[in-house]
Design a protein around this motif. Structure first.
Motif, mmCIF file in Angstrom:
data_model
loop_
_atom_site.group_PDB
_atom_site.id
_atom_site.type_symbol
_atom_site.label_atom_id
_atom_site.label_comp_id
_atom_site.label_asym_id
_atom_site.label_seq_id
_atom_site.Cartn_x
_atom_site.Cartn_y
_atom_site.Cartn_z
ATOM 1 N N GLN A 148 0.751 0.657 -6.323
ATOM 2 C CA GLN A 148 -0.160 0.024 -5.368
ATOM 3 C C GLN A 148 0.444 -1.218 -4.687
ATOM 4 O OE1 GLN A 148 -1.618 1.458 -8.304
ATOM 5 N NE2 GLN A 148 -2.084 3.044 -6.796
ATOM 6 N N VAL A 149 1.619 -1.615 -5.076
ATOM 7 C CA VAL A 149 2.211 -2.832 -4.522
ATOM 8 C C VAL A 149 2.584 -2.612 -3.056
ATOM 9 C CG1 VAL A 149 4.187 -4.390 -4.613
ATOM 10 C CG2 VAL A 149 3.062 -3.694 -6.719
ATOM 11 N N ASN A 150 2.175 -3.573 -2.225
ATOM 12 C CA ASN A 150 2.521 -3.555 -0.808
ATOM 13 C C ASN A 150 3.818 -4.331 -0.629
ATOM 14 O OD1 ASN A 150 2.760 -3.899 1.934
ATOM 15 N ND2 ASN A 150 0.665 -4.610 2.260
ATOM 16 N N PHE A 151 4.859 -3.693 -0.076
ATOM 17 C CA PHE A 151 6.169 -4.320 0.045
ATOM 18 C C PHE A 151 6.347 -5.103 1.355
ATOM 19 C CE2 PHE A 151 7.955 -0.785 -2.844
ATOM 20 C CZ PHE A 151 7.549 -1.497 -3.980
ATOM 21 N N ASP A 152 5.270 -5.267 2.125
ATOM 22 C CA ASP A 152 5.340 -6.036 3.367
ATOM 23 C C ASP A 152 5.126 -7.525 3.101
ATOM 24 O OD1 ASP A 152 5.778 -3.850 5.045
ATOM 25 O OD2 ASP A 152 3.633 -3.396 5.121
ATOM 26 N N LYS A 153 5.748 -8.358 3.937
ATOM 27 C CA LYS A 153 5.565 -9.814 3.938
ATOM 28 C C LYS A 153 5.849 -10.458 2.582
ATOM 29 C CE LYS A 153 2.213 -9.853 7.739
ATOM 30 N NZ LYS A 153 2.260 -8.397 8.022
ATOM 31 N N LEU A 154 6.905 -10.005 1.926
ATOM 32 C CA LEU A 154 7.285 -10.564 0.632
ATOM 33 C C LEU A 154 8.324 -11.677 0.807
ATOM 34 C CD1 LEU A 154 7.552 -7.397 -1.633
ATOM 35 C CD2 LEU A 154 5.619 -8.960 -1.342
ATOM 36 N N PHE A 155 8.158 -12.732 0.031
ATOM 37 C CA PHE A 155 9.072 -13.869 0.011
ATOM 38 C C PHE A 155 9.543 -14.109 -1.422
ATOM 39 C CE2 PHE A 155 7.005 -14.338 3.961
ATOM 40 C CZ PHE A 155 7.658 -15.282 4.746
ATOM 41 N N GLN A 191 15.102 -7.832 3.129
ATOM 42 C CA GLN A 191 15.891 -7.501 1.944
ATOM 43 C C GLN A 191 15.004 -7.007 0.806
ATOM 44 O OE1 GLN A 191 16.005 -10.214 3.825
ATOM 45 N NE2 GLN A 191 18.054 -11.166 3.858
ATOM 46 N N LEU A 192 13.856 -7.650 0.612
ATOM 47 C CA LEU A 192 12.967 -7.255 -0.474
ATOM 48 C C LEU A 192 12.347 -5.890 -0.208
ATOM 49 C CD1 LEU A 192 11.250 -10.699 -1.147
ATOM 50 C CD2 LEU A 192 12.877 -9.529 -2.644
ATOM 51 N N LYS A 193 11.925 -5.676 1.034
ATOM 52 C CA LYS A 193 11.292 -4.387 1.349
ATOM 53 C C LYS A 193 12.297 -3.239 1.231
ATOM 54 C CE LYS A 193 8.314 -2.151 4.764
ATOM 55 N NZ LYS A 193 7.584 -2.314 6.046
ATOM 56 N N ALA A 194 13.547 -3.500 1.614
ATOM 57 C CA ALA A 194 14.555 -2.437 1.588
ATOM 58 C C ALA A 194 15.000 -2.077 0.175
ATOM 59 C CB ALA A 194 15.765 -2.867 2.420
ATOM 60 N N ASN A 195 14.915 -3.025 -0.764
ATOM 61 C CA ASN A 195 15.527 -2.799 -2.067
ATOM 62 C C ASN A 195 14.560 -2.738 -3.237
ATOM 63 O OD1 ASN A 195 18.524 -2.877 -1.407
ATOM 64 N ND2 ASN A 195 17.832 -4.792 -0.468
ATOM 65 N N ILE A 224 -0.024 -14.429 3.035
ATOM 66 C CA ILE A 224 -1.348 -14.001 3.476
ATOM 67 C C ILE A 224 -1.553 -14.444 4.920
ATOM 68 C CG2 ILE A 224 -3.822 -14.204 3.069
ATOM 69 C CD1 ILE A 224 -3.154 -14.944 0.163
ATOM 70 N N GLU A 225 -1.896 -13.526 5.793
ATOM 71 C CA GLU A 225 -2.172 -13.868 7.186
ATOM 72 C C GLU A 225 -3.611 -14.355 7.335
ATOM 73 O OE1 GLU A 225 -0.014 -13.982 9.611
ATOM 74 O OE2 GLU A 225 1.584 -13.278 8.290
#
Length: 818
Positions: A148-155, A191-195, A224-225
């Motif tokens: 369920q983890v969303n890989f968008d907008k990760l820092f 980088q986080l989303k790709a890997n 969070i937007e």
């Protein structure tokens, strides 16, 4: 508390002074802990910061009819945790201090032979869960993510010291030479989303220590937007003006103009006001289209202002006393005086925001986003007490219908430290409450009631500061003095000792965090000698007590009294014998010169005599040792340090004469004359004087000689000054005169001391204009650094330090030599 200004006080944009530039803009300035700045030329261009760089967010929005404009700060980025850091949730990793085999960063690598430990890693045992004192550290953190983890907008949220390489599932995603000063959010979204993947993942780190401390902690968060931010426009900043105690902005906000002023009433001659940790935020609003408009102003302050780390739990409360509504916030833990160090914020005591009951509403929100949303909706809901992390204190001031005649209203921001300093084992309250019988809510009400009178005093003394500096050195010099006035004062804590002596104790900001460092007291001195020598004594009293009590037994002065806010004895690892003994003797003479009498010297005569005897024996040709410019390393036979010893012995002769010790006065005058003659012979290097007695074709600023002119000693021939100044002018670079021939960096306080040795203001200005250029053009957006590169204007180290009080040396010189 509302004021109608019928004479059109809010002037047109064109009548304001030309916009002023600064490395960072002072907003709230009281102590090393209560200190908030804007690091962008546009006040609404960034989140406001503590001087250390940590977010201390103040966010302001004005509503004009149905339109909203943000004029102060910027919405703080909000994140939710995906993989926690250790300051949130404990976690374990595999680690090694020995260089691992190839492939150590791959998911399939077998790390069974590595050690297992808990983060964070540090060489500070108070911070470390796993102690680390080697040059290198390799870490593997294995974790599992569900589907369920969303890989968008990760820092990546990380705190590291020093150099680091980071790998995710075997792929290099980040490299940095250097360190960060606190937890920071790295934008590694791609980088986080790709890997990253659902299931097992491995974050691998290699950290290499190059200097100073060691630290590692890292996790992953999602940004969070906020939808509400799209409804808010950005106010157009038209001008900014920095005075000694106030920073004033002018904004165009659609159909209304806003003049916003931050005033910290640090009246140096009025200790009660100086010690009151309350700033005013004043709003003057008028219509700019001839029509009336419904106006209200919103201020949201993060409770991070009352924490060392934003992950700390805080409790916020709403109260009201007298005519002022108050919001109060402080940590649940309240670890009073339990933390020390440089990169620290206060996490005890209480932050307050106040506004008049007549025109304000206040509420507490769980976060900034909620607070803004409630303002936009006009629903100021919230409990009177709330506990959580990163809460927000929100205040709305209603101006009603505003026409062409400006209306002024204000808020108050204050901080009650409860206890400010620990002094040789005794916890001391801040000066305003030194007897422990006053309430901060009463102080806030008094500050509100006295608003008009205080602002009048502030403006009068601001005029004095500017006029004195302008007469002494011209406009560029006066602007520099205005810029640094608050910074210098706010780098101190003001308390009363158990011996009932005033203590005005500096913090070595962005250096090592020491408290009451003598070689900060020395360069800071001109501001305080010029306007209130009691504060200069307050910097020195603790050092005198340290020796006179027998706690410090060496024949020269200590370097410091500890690490802020704990003044329990020297912590610096090495003495500066000639430096600190010379500093204390010279400054005591300067106090006598300012006051016209040597009572302060008489009080401390035995220890002053001990230090003078030491300098007589060891000061002329100093052994290999550090001086105040310790960042440049050890130096033997230091010509400028020798000059300090000579000035100190001449100062002691001056004091001895004042006190009627004629034999001592004659002896030390003769010794200083003898040393002066030998100094000229031994350091002479053609058209200048050398860096050390034994190394020709070198040079340095001999800023310690300035006292010969300021104290009117006339010990050195005028030809010495003329030769040095002429030589310095051939060595100036774009952003100032280098400190010496070893490097191109400089110390701006010393440049001004050197400039005071010039023969006239035309020559003086040649040294000042490059410094004004530095202050206006440096890319280092921090409270002005006194240590910068003269080639590119960048900060080398240090920021927000008290030593910029030394900029007032020309003012002091003129006052003493009228």
């Amino acid at each position: 508390m509302a004021v109608i200004l019928v004479c059109g006080f809010l002037q047109s944009v064109t009548s304001f002074a030309q916009e002023q530039k600064a490395p960072s803009y002072p907003l709230i300035t009281h102590t090393p802990y209560f200190s908030i700045w804007s690091n962008t030329d546009q006040l609404n261009g960034s989140v406001t910061k503590h001087w250390t760089g940590a977010d201390h967010s103040l966010l302001g929005i004005i509503k004009v009819d149905d339109a909203y404009y943000r004029f102060l700060g910027k919405e703080t980025d909000e994140f939710t945790t995906v993989l926690p850091t250790a300051d949130e949730t404990p976690y374990q990793v595999a680690y090694t201090f020995s260089k691992p085999e190839q492939g150590w960063n791959e998911p399939a690598f077998n790390d069974a032979a590595w050690k297992t430990g808990e983060a964070p890693f540090s060489d500070d045992r108070k911070k470390a869960k796993t102690y680390w004192n080697t040059d290198d550290l390799w870490v593997r953190r294995t974790f599992t993510l569900n589907n369920q983890v969303n890989f968008d907008k990760l820092f990546l949220r990380i705190n590291h010291d020093d150099n680091i390489d980071i790998y995710l599932n075997g792929k290099a995603i980040y490299h940095k030479q250097g360190w960060v000063n606190n937890y920071t959010f790295l934008d590694l979204q791609e980088q986080l989303k790709a890997n990253l993947k659902a299931g097992k993942n491995v974050l691998a780190f290699h950290v290499r220590n190059t200097a100073g401390g060691r630290f590692l902690d890292a996790g992953i968060v999602r940004k969070i937007e906020t939808a509400d931010s799209k409804l808010i426009r950005v106010a157009a900043q038209k001008d900014v003006d920095i005075k000694a105690m106030a920073t004033k902005y002018l904004f165009s906000c659609g159909k209304a103009d806003l003049e916003l002023t931050f005033t910290s009433p640090l009246l140096i001659k009025d200790l009660d006001l100086l010690a009151t940790p309350i700033s005013y935020v004043s709003y003057k609003v008028k219509s700019n289209d001839g029509n009336k408009h419904q106006v209200s102003v919103f201020l949201s302050a993060s409770t991070d202002i009352a924490t060392d780390q934003p992950t700390q739990q805080v409790t916020a409360k709403a109260t009201a006393t007298g005519g002022v509504k108050l919001l109060q916030a402080g940590t649940v833990e309240q670890p009073v005086l339990m933390k020390q160090g440089d990169d620290r914020r206060i996490d005890w005591g209480y932050f307050y925001i106040g506004a008049s009951k007549d025109y304000s509403q206040q509420y507490i929100s769980a976060d900034e986003k909620t607070g803004i949303s409630q303002f936009l909706q006009g629903r100021y809901q919230g409990t009177t007490e709330k506990t959580g992390k990163r809460l927000n204190l929100n205040t709305v001031v209603s101006f009603g219908q505003v026409g062409v005649q400006p209306i002024e209203k204000f808020m108050l921001l204050g901080y009650d430290e409860v206890y400010a300093i620990q002094y040789f084992g005794t916890n001391l309250r801040p000066w305003w409450n030194k007897n422990g019988n006053r309430q901060f809510s009463t102080l806030m009400n008094t500050a509100a009631a006295n608003y008009n009178a205080v602002i009048k005093k502030v403006k009068q003394f601001e005029d004095t500061i500017y006029t004195d500096a302008f007469k002494a050195g011209g406009e560029a010099y006066a602007k520099l003095c205005e810029l640094v006035y608050r910074q210098s004062i706010a780098a101190h804590g003001l308390v009363e000792s158990p011996q009932k002596e005033l203590l005005f104790l500096s913090k070595e900001n962005f250096s090592n965090g020491c408290i009451a460092t003598v070689d900060l007291t020395y360069p800071s001195a001109p501001l305080y000698l010029a306007y209130n020598p009691e504060l200069e004594k307050g910097m020195m009293n603790g050092i005198f007590y340290y020796s006179e009590s027998g706690k410090w037994t060496k024949p020269f002065a200590a370097h410091d009294l500890g690490t802020y806010p704990l003044a329990n004895g020297q912590v610096y690892g090495e003495d500066m014998p000639v430096e600190e003994a010379g500093n204390m003797v010279i400054l005591t003479a300067a106090i006598a010169k300012v006051e016209g009498g040597a009572d302060y010297a008489k009080k401390h005569w035995p220890v002053l005599t001990t230090w003078a005897k030491y300098l007589d024996k060891e000061g002329f040709d100093p052994a290999n040792q550090l001086c105040t410019d310790d960042f440049a390393g050890h130096l033997a036979r230091n010509v400028n340090l020798s000059a300090k010893a000579i000035m100190a012995l001449r100062s002691y002769a001056f004091l001895a004469d004042k006190l009627g010790h004629k034999a001592d006065a004659q002896y030390y005058l003769g010794r200083s004359q003898e040393m002066m003659q030998n100094w000229i012979k031994m350091s002479g290097d053609g058209d200048h004087f050398s860096l050390t007695f034994d190394k020709k074709n070198t040079w340095s600023q001999k800023y310690n000689l300035v006292w010969d002119k300021v104290l009117d000693f006339h010990l050195f021939p005028e030809s010495v000054f003329e030769k040095e100044i002429s030589y310095y002018l051939t060595k100036q670079l774009t952003y100032g005169l280098p400190l010496d021939s070893r490097k191109t960096y400089t110390k701006s306080d010393w440049i001004i001391w050197t400039a005071v040795m010039t023969k006239d203001n035309t020559e003086f200005e040649k040294f000042i204009l490059p410094l004004r250029k530095y202050a206006a053009e440096t890319s280092s957006r921090v409270p002005i650094s006194d240590w910068h590169e003269t080639t590119n204007g960048k900060q080398v180290g240090f920021q927000a330090r008290s030593v910029v009080g030394g900029y007032f040396m020309k003012v002091l010189s003129d006052k003493l030599n009228k």
